[in-house]
Enzyme design. Structure first.
Site, short mmCIF file in Angstrom:
data_model
loop_
_atom_site.label_atom_id
_atom_site.label_comp_id
_atom_site.label_asym_id
_atom_site.label_seq_id
_atom_site.Cartn_x
_atom_site.Cartn_y
_atom_site.Cartn_z
N HIS A 299 0.85 -1.20 0.00
CA HIS A 299 0.00 0.00 0.00
C HIS A 299 0.89 1.25 0.00
CE1 HIS A 299 -3.33 2.67 1.48
NE2 HIS A 299 -2.30 3.29 2.04
N GLU A 300 1.91 1.24 0.88
CA GLU A 300 2.80 2.41 0.94
C GLU A 300 3.55 2.60 -0.37
OE1 GLU A 300 2.43 4.46 3.28
OE2 GLU A 300 1.11 3.09 4.35
N HIS A 303 1.66 4.56 -2.81
CA HIS A 303 1.81 6.02 -2.66
C HIS A 303 3.07 6.50 -3.39
CE1 HIS A 303 -1.53 6.58 0.00
NE2 HIS A 303 -1.02 5.87 0.98
N GLU A 377 -5.94 7.18 -1.01
CA GLU A 377 -5.74 5.97 -0.21
C GLU A 377 -6.40 4.76 -0.88
OE1 GLU A 377 -3.77 5.65 2.22
OE2 GLU A 377 -3.32 7.76 2.56
ZN LIG Z 1 -1.95 5.22 2.66
#
Ligand SMILES: [Zn+2]
Length: 441
Positions: A299-300, A303, A377
């Site tokens: 997930h990071e 980003h 997100e």
């Molecule tokens: Zn996040």
């Protein structure tokens, strides 16, 4: 047109007034242009839709997110206990901003705190800011302390009271410094270049946001946590391989000693360029299986892939510049200044009014910021699913995050709209269901 008989000084005052009004109009036009630029960046850079609709439509969002009745009950009772102090705290800090910013009380405070040091304008700005920040903190300390009691009672906080007070003191110091210095520059500019101060201040503020985005992880994060590289081992190797497979340069994975304060699970990415790093809480390492940690890291990395820090910095820089230009317009309007007992932006007594306007502006843009954040997100979630192809670990991880943080999987809609910076756990679990159905197709 000057009526016959008007004397020299009056005429020149009239001219100044016209120049002021022209300056005010320029500030307003600049604010509008910058606000439009922010809107364009938001519209273009926000991933409004991150996942196609699977055949047969989207999975219905299960408000329980698959948590047990006991887990739901615990999250609910924590929210019931923790929400009032945090809303009261927000209300009190706004009340303080209004009280000092929209009455002459603030102007009097700024004058009196600087008096022992001679009362010069520099001391008025510096000590005025410190006094106002400290008052704001003291007023919100009781509800914040009560919130900490609740967090302790629910096993969410592990912080000692000594550490909690130390954190409150350190963050008050950091807030004071990060507020006093920019305001000192602003008042200095208004004294040096009374007509165009807002333009210089807007450019400076935008620059500060960009520089701050680089320096925050280096300067501020170490004031609260210690970071150590994740030790060599299968997990570290797997995370570095994942980053390589993702095509993003990640030099290190750091572990923050968050367990000194909290049991909550978290990971984040901060900075960009040479300061970019992925940080994982030590609580995550202690309590999650590797597959779920990989899911969090993926997930990071989402980003990083999408340059979300850069987007955030760009929106922040343009938005801040727009806000400062708007201040340039508002501070030529006599009404607000008269209310605050200040002569203009060059008068240090303007500080309480400035702090009120910043607080009000920040509150107003919060829902917009969070709307953008929730979409960003969601994209990182889908990225994690694409990268790991492990929806089971993703769902298990989301549930663990909710349970450990006592987050309601489906919080009240208004509160989520205003304060929610991530999709709800219920929504995130539904993403995984949609993703799986699309992957099977
Ligand atoms: Zn996040």
């Amino acid at each position: 047109m000057t009526p016959i008989g008007v004397t020299g000084p009056l005429r020149s005052m009239e001219r100044v007034d016209w120049a002021d009004r022209r300056g005010a109009r320029a500030a307003l036009v600049t604010a509008i242009v910058l606000a439009v630029a922010v809107a364009v960046v938001i519209v273009v850079r926000t991933p409004w839709s991150v996942l196609p609709v699977p055949p047969g439509g989207r999975a219905p969002v299960d408000p329980t997110a698959g948590l047990t009745a006991a887990q739901l009950h615990r999250a609910q009772s924590f929210a019931d206990a923790a929400r009032p102090p945090s809303l009261i705290s927000l209300g009190l800090s706004l009340a303080v901003a209004v009280l000092f910013g929209l009455t002459r009380l603030g102007a009097r405070l700024v004058r009196s705190v600087a008096r022992p040091l001679g009362g010069g304008w520099v001391w008025q700005v510096l000590l005025g800011v410190v006094a106002l920040v400290v008052i704001g903190r003291l007023v919100t300390l009781p509800p914040a302390a009560y919130g900490e009691v609740v967090a302790h009672r629910y096993g969410l906080s592990t912080s000692s009271w000594a550490l909690w007070l130390r954190d409150a003191a350190v963050s008050t110091g950091i807030d004071s410094a990060f507020t006093a210095l920019p305001l000192l520059v602003l008042v200095w500019l208004a004294r040096r270049v009374p007509r165009t101060w807002w333009a210089w201040a807007a450019a400076g503020a935008a620059l500060l946001v960009i520089v701050g985005s680089f320096l925050w992880p280096v300067l501020v994060e170490p004031a609260f946590n210690r970071f150590a590289p994740l030790p060599a081992g299968p997990l570290r190797t797997e995370l570095l391989t994942l980053a390589a497979r993702n095509g993003t340069p990640v030099k290190d994975v750091l572990v923050a000693d968050a367990s000194r304060r909290t049991t909550a699970l978290n990971a984040y990415v901060s900075g960009f360029g040479s300061t970019r790093r992925i940080v994982v809480y030590d609580t995550v390492l202690a309590s999650l299986p590797d597959r779920q940690i990989v899911s969090i890291a993926a997930h990071e990395l989402g980003h990083v892939s999408a340059d979300d820090v850069l987007t955030g910095t760009l929106i922040g820089a343009l938005g801040t510049a727009a806000g400062v230009a708007l201040l340039g317009w508002l501070l030529t309007a006599g009404g607000l200044l008269r209310r605050a007992g200040a002569d203009g932006p060059a008068d240090p007594r303007v500080v309480p009014l400035l702090l009120f306007l910043v607080a009000a502006g920040t509150l107003l843009v919060t829902p917009v910021q969070n709307l953008v954040s929730r979409h960003i997100e969601a994209r990182a979630d889908i990225h994690a699913l694409d990268l790991t192809r492990d929806p089971d670990a993703f769902v298990a991880m989301q549930r663990r995050l909710a349970v450990s943080g006592l987050a309601e999987p489906d919080p009240p809609a208004f509160l989520h709209w205003f304060f929610g910076d991530h999709p709800t756990t219920a929504e995130r679990v539904a993403f995984a269901a949609d993703w799986s159905r699309l992957a099977r197709k």
